[in-house]
Scaffold this motif. Structure first.
Motif, PDB file in Angstrom:
ATOM      1  N   GLY A 210       0.817  -1.216   0.000  1.00  0.00           N
ATOM      2  CA  GLY A 210       0.000   0.000   0.000  1.00  0.00           C
ATOM      3  C   GLY A 210       0.845   1.259   0.000  1.00  0.00           C
ATOM      4  N   ARG A 211       0.216   2.335  -0.436  1.00  0.00           N
ATOM      5  CA  ARG A 211       0.916   3.612  -0.530  1.00  0.00           C
ATOM      6  C   ARG A 211       1.417   4.067   0.837  1.00  0.00           C
ATOM      7  NH1 ARG A 211      -2.252   8.192  -3.660  1.00  0.00           N
ATOM      8  NH2 ARG A 211      -2.037   6.546  -5.234  1.00  0.00           N
ATOM      9  N   ALA A 212       0.703   3.741   1.897  1.00  0.00           N
ATOM     10  CA  ALA A 212       1.097   4.189   3.233  1.00  0.00           C
ATOM     11  C   ALA A 212       2.419   3.581   3.683  1.00  0.00           C
ATOM     12  CB  ALA A 212       0.004   3.842   4.242  1.00  0.00           C
ATOM     13  N   ALA A 213       2.782   2.403   3.141  1.00  0.00           N
ATOM     14  CA  ALA A 213       4.026   1.741   3.527  1.00  0.00           C
ATOM     15  C   ALA A 213       5.168   2.035   2.561  1.00  0.00           C
ATOM     16  CB  ALA A 213       3.806   0.236   3.619  1.00  0.00           C
ATOM     17  N   HIS A 214       4.945   2.890   1.598  1.00  0.00           N
ATOM     18  CA  HIS A 214       5.999   3.238   0.637  1.00  0.00           C
ATOM     19  C   HIS A 214       7.185   3.871   1.368  1.00  0.00           C
ATOM     20  CE1 HIS A 214       7.857   4.460  -3.118  1.00  0.00           C
ATOM     21  NE2 HIS A 214       7.983   5.686  -2.641  1.00  0.00           N
ATOM     22  N   GLY A 215       8.382   3.361   1.113  1.00  0.00           N
ATOM     23  CA  GLY A 215       9.577   3.891   1.752  1.00  0.00           C
ATOM     24  C   GLY A 215       9.900   3.260   3.094  1.00  0.00           C
ATOM     25  N   TYR A 216       9.148   2.236   3.504  1.00  0.00           N
ATOM     26  CA  TYR A 216       9.394   1.563   4.777  1.00  0.00           C
ATOM     27  C   TYR A 216      10.776   0.927   4.735  1.00  0.00           C
ATOM     28  CZ  TYR A 216       8.091  -0.949   9.049  1.00  0.00           C
ATOM     29  OH  TYR A 216       8.015  -1.408  10.335  1.00  0.00           O
ATOM     30  N   ARG A 217      11.566   1.112   5.802  1.00  0.00           N
ATOM     31  CA  ARG A 217      12.958   0.673   5.810  1.00  0.00           C
ATOM     32  C   ARG A 217      13.189  -0.436   6.843  1.00  0.00           C
ATOM     33  NH1 ARG A 217      16.090   6.098   6.733  1.00  0.00           N
ATOM     34  NH2 ARG A 217      14.478   6.189   8.335  1.00  0.00           N
ATOM     35  N   ILE A 218      13.726  -1.549   6.347  1.00  0.00           N
ATOM     36  CA  ILE A 218      14.045  -2.698   7.189  1.00  0.00           C
ATOM     37  C   ILE A 218      15.554  -2.899   7.173  1.00  0.00           C
ATOM     38  CG2 ILE A 218      13.705  -5.166   7.584  1.00  0.00           C
ATOM     39  CD1 ILE A 218      11.098  -4.956   6.006  1.00  0.00           C
ATOM     40  N   ALA A 219      16.180  -2.834   8.348  1.00  0.00           N
ATOM     41  CA  ALA A 219      17.614  -3.114   8.467  1.00  0.00           C
ATOM     42  C   ALA A 219      17.787  -4.619   8.635  1.00  0.00           C
ATOM     43  CB  ALA A 219      18.217  -2.375   9.644  1.00  0.00           C
ATOM     44  N   VAL A 220      18.390  -5.252   7.642  1.00  0.00           N
ATOM     45  CA  VAL A 220      18.563  -6.706   7.639  1.00  0.00           C
ATOM     46  C   VAL A 220      20.000  -7.029   8.026  1.00  0.00           C
ATOM     47  CG1 VAL A 220      18.416  -8.816   6.274  1.00  0.00           C
ATOM     48  CG2 VAL A 220      16.836  -6.920   5.815  1.00  0.00           C
ATOM     49  N   VAL A 221      20.157  -7.812   9.087  1.00  0.00           N
ATOM     50  CA  VAL A 221      21.498  -8.245   9.511  1.00  0.00           C
ATOM     51  C   VAL A 221      21.449  -9.744   9.764  1.00  0.00           C
ATOM     52  CG1 VAL A 221      21.021  -7.655  11.928  1.00  0.00           C
ATOM     53  CG2 VAL A 221      23.389  -7.908  11.149  1.00  0.00           C
ATOM     54  N   SER A 222      22.413 -10.449   9.238  1.00  0.00           N
ATOM     55  CA  SER A 222      22.466 -11.906   9.411  1.00  0.00           C
ATOM     56  C   SER A 222      23.890 -12.330   9.710  1.00  0.00           C
ATOM     57  CB  SER A 222      21.980 -12.611   8.130  1.00  0.00           C
ATOM     58  OG  SER A 222      22.950 -12.487   7.100  1.00  0.00           O
ATOM     59  N   ASP A 223      24.020 -13.568  10.187  1.00  0.00           N
ATOM     60  CA  ASP A 223      25.331 -14.209  10.327  1.00  0.00           C
ATOM     61  C   ASP A 223      26.336 -13.332  11.073  1.00  0.00           C
ATOM     62  OD1 ASP A 223      24.932 -16.711   8.486  1.00  0.00           O
ATOM     63  OD2 ASP A 223      24.145 -15.005   7.358  1.00  0.00           O
ATOM     64  N   ILE A 224      25.947 -12.884  12.248  1.00  0.00           N
ATOM     65  CA  ILE A 224      26.844 -12.103  13.095  1.00  0.00           C
ATOM     66  C   ILE A 224      27.946 -12.995  13.659  1.00  0.00           C
ATOM     67  CG2 ILE A 224      26.979 -10.743  15.220  1.00  0.00           C
ATOM     68  CD1 ILE A 224      24.130  -9.762  14.623  1.00  0.00           C
ATOM     69  N   HIS A 225      27.608 -14.218  13.994  1.00  0.00           N
ATOM     70  CA  HIS A 225      28.563 -15.244  14.429  1.00  0.00           C
ATOM     71  C   HIS A 225      29.443 -14.796  15.596  1.00  0.00           C
ATOM     72  CE1 HIS A 225      27.761 -18.470  11.610  1.00  0.00           C
ATOM     73  NE2 HIS A 225      27.663 -17.581  10.636  1.00  0.00           N
ATOM     74  N   LEU A 226      28.795 -14.420  16.681  1.00  0.00           N
ATOM     75  CA  LEU A 226      29.557 -14.179  17.912  1.00  0.00           C
ATOM     76  C   LEU A 226      30.195 -15.489  18.353  1.00  0.00           C
ATOM     77  CD1 LEU A 226      27.008 -11.963  19.867  1.00  0.00           C
ATOM     78  CD2 LEU A 226      28.913 -11.232  18.419  1.00  0.00           C
ATOM     79  N   GLY A 227      31.443 -15.414  18.790  1.00  0.00           N
ATOM     80  CA  GLY A 227      32.131 -16.640  19.176  1.00  0.00           C
ATOM     81  C   GLY A 227      33.456 -16.338  19.836  1.00  0.00           C
ATOM     82  N   PRO A 228      34.413 -17.262  19.751  1.00  0.00           N
ATOM     83  CA  PRO A 228      35.705 -17.061  20.405  1.00  0.00           C
ATOM     84  C   PRO A 228      36.501 -15.881  19.850  1.00  0.00           C
ATOM     85  CG  PRO A 228      35.370 -19.365  19.836  1.00  0.00           C
ATOM     86  CD  PRO A 228      34.288 -18.600  19.164  1.00  0.00           C
TER      87      PRO A 228
END
Length: 437
Positions: A210-228
């Motif tokens: 819909g027009r109301a959601a135009h420009g909606y921004r999603i920050a996608v982050v994957s595979d951070i892999h916290l570890g040693p």
């Protein structure tokens, strides 16, 4: 069981062969037998793979986390160095005969040629020395021992530069260049990981948005892999980078950790600082199921993220759904697309968070408009992208499958070696676009 044992034997034999090849080209061919350099190189070729094996096995073996951190740096970095040393040496195999030929031609052109008109001196007639009243000394007559002695005297000293053969010279040039190229590649790749991911911006047009959601921004982050290796400072860099984009929503799409909450809980704490107008959401990746998925789901909830476990939530203008990773099937906790998407209003746009791109067929079947994934690391270490392409429909970036679009992030961290080559880490700001706007 037998197949697994045979596979293990093949892998061990392959690794042994690769390490022998590296030892031959970087140690045996460029050092003098019995020298300190040869002993040190041989020791390194034996110890480093043992450290790599220990680093890989330490987490699952329950080794204390402090020891895991000690083993991780040399063990994992050697795996990356080994890859690029071998690739560089293989290139060197093609260069080696060419370089040797050039040196041989240069030596031939520099060698003095004997004049064609030169003739040997007249021989002294037999008995001439006796006729002159002198007596021939038997010791003066050259024998086999004298010939060998003369040859040794004419040969250059082993300590002089001229004693280094062309073969040894070529081996040192090729081996040194290969080692320098590998170290430079791995060093730059490590800097890219430890520096932190860069923001990538992608606009995705969606027909039903819909027009109301135009420009909606999603920050996608994957595979951070916290570890040693990647710890709290790594998480803080990621959080600061995400917050600087001022997203409407944050989506953490799996493989957050490589270890238990007890060991890595403090490293994940900066996630509580994530700022987004409509909150932060999380779905499991396959590595969560190696690290205690239930405990991590509870922990990220405590940090303020909302886990989407085969469920969806209605956002302004679209449905946001999330499914568990297929690795959860071993714990009866795998993806359930029916539960997440089965009874939704299909006139609304749907965005699916799913760690692995391979579930795209189910997303298409359930009428998903956009799937957001990670898992591949973009291949992480070139030419790993070629292998990743065999196992995944999309390795990185945005592609269309029927009416469904799939976006795959390269990820913000690294698994195993903290190195990326040809696949820089990223946090993607996905901006939804309405065709009605």
């Amino acid at each position: 069981m037998l197949l697994a044992v045979l596979l293990l034997v093949v892998v061990i034999a392959l690794l042994a062969g690769v390490h022998w090849y590296v030892w031959r080209r970087l140690v045996r061919d460029v050092t003098v037998r019995g020298s300190l350099a040869r002993r040190a190189g041989t020791t390194a070729i034996v110890v480093l793979p043992l450290l790599s094996f220990a680093a890989l096995a330490a987490g699952r073996a329950g080794v204390p986390f402090t020891l895991q951190r000690i083993l991780a740096w040399p063990g994992f970095l050697w795996l990356a160095l080994l890859l690029y040393v071998v690739l560089a040496l293989l290139v060197g195999e093609a260069v080696r005969p060419l370089l040797r030929r050039v040196l041989e031609r240069r030596a031939a052109t520099r060698a003095p040629a004997a004049p064609a008109s030169e003739t040997p001196a007249d021989p002294v007639p037999a008995g001439a020395a006796l006729d002159a009243g002198t007596r021939t000394d038997p010791a003066a007559v050259p024998g086999p021992a004298d010939t060998l002695a003369d040859t040794a005297a004419e040969a250059p000293s082993a300590a002089s530069p001229s004693a280094v053969s062309r073969r040894l010279f070529v081996s040192r040039i090729v081996g040194g260049t290969a080692a320098a190229a590998a170290v430079g590649t791995v060093g730059y790749g490590s800097y890219g990981v430890l520096r932190g991911p860069r923001v990538k911006r992608v606009t995705v047009p969606l027909a039903r948005l819909g027009r109301a959601a135009h420009g909606y921004r999603i920050a996608v982050v994957s595979d951070i892999h916290l570890g040693p290796i990647l710890g709290r400072a790594h998480t803080q860099r990621i959080v600061d980078t995400i917050n600087a984009t001022q997203p409407d929503l944050v989506a953490v799409v799996g493989d957050l950790v490589d270890g238990s909450v007890a060991d890595l809980g403090p490293a994940a704490e900066p996630l509580a600082q994530l700022q987004a107008r409509h909150g932060s959401f999380f779905v499991t990746g396959n590595h969560e199921y190696f690290s205690g998925a239930t405990e991590w789901v509870d922990h990220v909830r405590e940090l303020g993220l909302r886990p989407l476990q085969n469920e969806r939530v209605e956002m302004a203008g679209f449905d946001l759904a999330g499914v568990n990773d297929p690795a959860g099937e071993t714990e009866n906790d795998g993806p359930d697309f029916g539960a997440a998407l089965g009874d939704r209003d299909r006139t609304r746009t749907s965005v699916l968070l799913a760690h692995q791109p391979i579930v795209i067929d189910e997303a298409v079947r359930h009428g998903v408009d956009l799937q957001l994934s990670g898992h591949t690391h973009g291949g992480q270490l070139w030419p790993g992208n070629l292998l990743a392409e065999l196992a995944n429909p999309t390795v990185a970036g945005l592609e269309r499958y029927g009416d469904t679009q799939l976006y795959v992030s390269r990820g913000a961290g690294a698994w195993g070696p903290p190195v990326r080559v040809g696949a820089p880490s990223d946090i993607t700001l996905v901006q939804l676009a309405s065709r009605q706007a």
